[in-house]
Design a protein around this motif. Structure first.
Motif, PDB file in Angstrom:
ATOM      1  N   LEU A 279       0.744  -0.987   0.152  1.00 46.82           N
ATOM      2  CA  LEU A 279       0.124  -0.084  -0.066  1.00 46.82           C
ATOM      3  C   LEU A 279       0.739   1.264   0.046  1.00 46.82           C
ATOM      4  N   ASP A 281       2.862   2.780  -2.056  1.00 43.67           N
ATOM      5  CA  ASP A 281       2.855   3.606  -3.065  1.00 43.67           C
ATOM      6  C   ASP A 281       1.399   4.325  -3.544  1.00 43.67           C
ATOM      7  N   ARG A 282       0.421   3.993  -2.888  1.00 42.28           N
ATOM      8  CA  ARG A 282      -0.931   4.506  -3.321  1.00 42.28           C
ATOM      9  C   ARG A 282      -1.020   5.901  -2.676  1.00 42.28           C
ATOM     10  N   ASP A 283      -1.491   6.790  -3.562  1.00 42.77           N
ATOM     11  CA  ASP A 283      -1.778   8.087  -3.563  1.00 42.77           C
ATOM     12  C   ASP A 283      -2.634   8.384  -2.326  1.00 42.77           C
ATOM     13  N   ASP A 284      -3.750   7.472  -2.417  1.00 39.15           N
ATOM     14  CA  ASP A 284      -5.061   7.865  -1.688  1.00 39.15           C
ATOM     15  C   ASP A 284      -4.791   7.145  -0.129  1.00 39.15           C
ATOM     16  N   THR A 305      -7.349   7.605   5.147  1.00 44.09           N
ATOM     17  CA  THR A 305      -7.673   7.660   3.850  1.00 44.09           C
ATOM     18  C   THR A 305      -8.816   8.708   3.700  1.00 44.09           C
ATOM     19  N   PHE A 311     -12.486   2.952  -0.287  1.00 44.58           N
ATOM     20  CA  PHE A 311     -11.214   1.979  -0.212  1.00 44.58           C
ATOM     21  C   PHE A 311     -11.976   0.635   0.572  1.00 44.58           C
ATOM     22  N   ARG A 371      -3.574  -4.207  -7.469  1.00 45.37           N
ATOM     23  CA  ARG A 371      -2.915  -3.670  -8.610  1.00 45.37           C
ATOM     24  C   ARG A 371      -3.577  -3.725  -9.872  1.00 45.37           C
TER      25      ARG A 371
END
Ligand SMILES: Cc1ncc(COP(=O)(O)O)c(C=O)c1O
Length: 373
Positions: A279, A281-284, A305, A311, A371
Motif C-alpha cells: 500500500l 505507493d498508493r496516493d490515496d 484515507t 477504499f 494492482r
C-alpha cells in the motif's frame, strides 16, 4: 477471503515450544490479574484509588464504552484533545487537570506506544495523579525492553484482541502503592469451568472456519451467532460493558497459556510489512505509522484515507473481511467541535487485519488483485 480475526482451530505457528502469556509477562510488572475484559480490569484497578466526584482525563479518540467503568465508580470522564499524530494535546491536558483529577489515561493505539508517552508521564507526575496505561491493543508489544501497559501506575491489556478467545484481559499493577491498595472484586480471575460463553464461541469458530470461503453464508452465520463469545457489539455502551463484566473464561485461559507469543508477534509483524509494501505507493492511502520498531506486535495495519467508503468497498471486493473505521466515539466527543481531530481520525482511519492465521500468499494475492483494478 481474509477474515478479521484468528481461528481457534489453527494451532501453534511454529515448532518452538509455546511459552504462554504468563511467562511472557512475568518480570515486567509488580502484579497482574486476569479479567473477562479490559474494562472490567480498569474498573477494579481504579476502584481502590478513587473517590466518587473525582475526574479522569481520557483521550477523545477512544471507543465509547471505555468510560463506562469510570461512570460506574462515580467518576467524571473528561476528554482531552488528541493530535493527528495520536499524541495527546499537552496544552489541552494541562488545561483540563484540576484538583479533582485523580488519573490520566493514555492509549497505545493499534499495538504501538502512544507518541508523547514520556511527556505525558512527566505531566501526570507533576500534578500528582495516577497514570493509567491503556494497552488494550498491544498485549505482546515490548518497546525498548518495556512491556507496553506497564509504564503507568496501572495498566490494562485485552488478550481477546490478539488471541482466538471469547474474552480475556489483564490488569497490571505496576506500582507498589497501587498493588498494595488493590482489592480484587468477584470479576477478578478465571472461571472454574467451561460456560455458555465458551461453548458459543467454539460453535461460532467452527461455523466461521467451515464457511470461511463463502462470504455470503459466513455473513448470515455471523448475524446469527454474532460477536466474540456471544457478546454482540450492539446496544448502549453501558449494556456492552455490563455484558463483558465477568471473570476470564476457562477456555480463554487454556488457549493463551498454550500459545506461542513470540511466534504470533513474528507473524503479525510479517503481515504488517506485507501490507506496507503493497500500500505504500498508493496516493490515496497514508500509513499511520511509518516504521515498525523492534518488539512491537501490531494489532492491525492502520491507514488513513480521504475516501474510506471507496477504499473499504475495494478491499471487500478483494476478499478482505474485518476492515472497518475505528472507533465508535462517545456522543460527547461527536457533539463537541473541540474534538475535531478525534472525529476526523474516526472517519479516516481504517484497520486492516494482520492476524497470525493469515497466510502470506493470501495478502500477496490481494495485492495483485488491488494492482489489477
Ligand atoms: C483503547 C481501548 N481501551 C480499552 C478497551 C476496552 O477493552 P475491552 O473490550 O477488553 O473491555 C478497548 C476496546 O476496544 C479499546 O479499544
Amino acid at each position: 477471503m481474509i477474515s478479521g480475526t484468528p481461528s481457534l482451530f489453527v494451532s501453534s505457528l511454529s515448532s518452538e515450544r509455546p511459552t504462554g502469556i504468563e511467562q511472557f509477562v512475568d518480570g515486567h510488572t509488580r502484579a497482574y490479574t486476569y479479567y473477562g475484559s479490559g474494562k472490567a480490569a480498569l474498573r477494579d484497578g481504579l476502584s481502590d484509588l478513587v473517590e466518587p466526584g473525582e475526574n479522569v482525563l481520557v483521550p477523545a479518540y477512544l471507543p465509547d464504552g471505555v468510560v463506562e467503568p469510570l461512570i460506574e465508580l462515580g467518576l467524571e470522564p473528561r476528554y482531552y484533545r488528541i493530535r493527528s499524530t495520536l499524541a495527546p494535546d499537552f496544552g489541552d491536558v494541562e488545561a483540563r487537570i484540576d484538583t479533582n483529577t485523580v488519573a490520566v489515561l493514555s492509549v497505545n493505539y493499534f499495538g504501538f506506544p502512544q507518541p508523547g508517552l514520556s511527556e505525558l508521564s512527566d505531566l501526570v507526575s507533576e500534578y500528582d495523579c495516577y497514570h493509567v496505561d491503556d494497552n488494550a491493543h498491544a498485549p505482546l508489544s515490548v518497546d525498548d525492553g518495556t512491556l507496553l501497559g506497564t509504564r503507568g501506575h496501572l495498566g490494562i491489556t485485552s488478550l481477546w484482541k490478539l488471541f482466538p478467545v471469547p474474552d480475556g484481559a489483564l490488569l497490571y499493577c505496576n506500582d507498589d502503592d497501587v498493588a498494595d491498595r488493590y482489592e480484587p472484586s468477584s470479576l477478578a480471575g478465571i472461571q472454574d469451568g467451561l460456560d455458555r460463553t465458551d461453548i458459543r464461541f467454539v460453535a461460532k469458530s467452527i461455523l466461521d472456519d467451515v464457511f470461511d470461503a463463502d462470504g455470503t453464508v459466513r455473513q448470515s452465520i455471523s448475524a446469527i451467532v454474532s460477536g466474540r463469545g456471544g457478546s454482540p457489539s450492539v446496544g448502549t455502551p453501558q449494556k456492552r460493558y455490563e455484558r463483558r463484566k465477568t471473570r476470564m473464561s476457562k477456555l480463554s485461559y487454556r488457549v493463551v497459556e498454550d500459545a506461542d507469543p513470540i511466534g504470533i508477534r513474528r507473524t503479525r509483524r510479517e503481515n504488517y510489512r506485507r501490507w506496507r509494501t503493497l500500500l505504500t505507493d498508493r496516493d490515496d492511502v497514508e500509513l499511520v505509522y511509518e516504521s515498525l520498531p523492534e518488539g512491537i506486535c501490531p494489532q492491525v495495519f492502520p491507514v488513513r484515507t480521504d475516501r474510506p467508503e471507496a477504499f473499504l468497498a475495494e478491499l471487500e471486493q478483494c476478499g478482505i473481511g474485518g476492515v472497518h473505521t475505528w472507533p465508535r466515539l462517545s456522543s460527547s466527543v461527536v457533539e463537541e467541535p473541540a474534538y475535531e481531530t478525534a472525529r476526523r481520525l474516526s472517519r479516516d482511519v481504517l484497520t486492516l487485519p494482520v492476524h497470525q492465521h493469515i497466510e502470506p500468499s493470501t495478502i500477496e494475492a490481494v495485492g495483485s488483485e488491488l494492482r489489477r483494478r
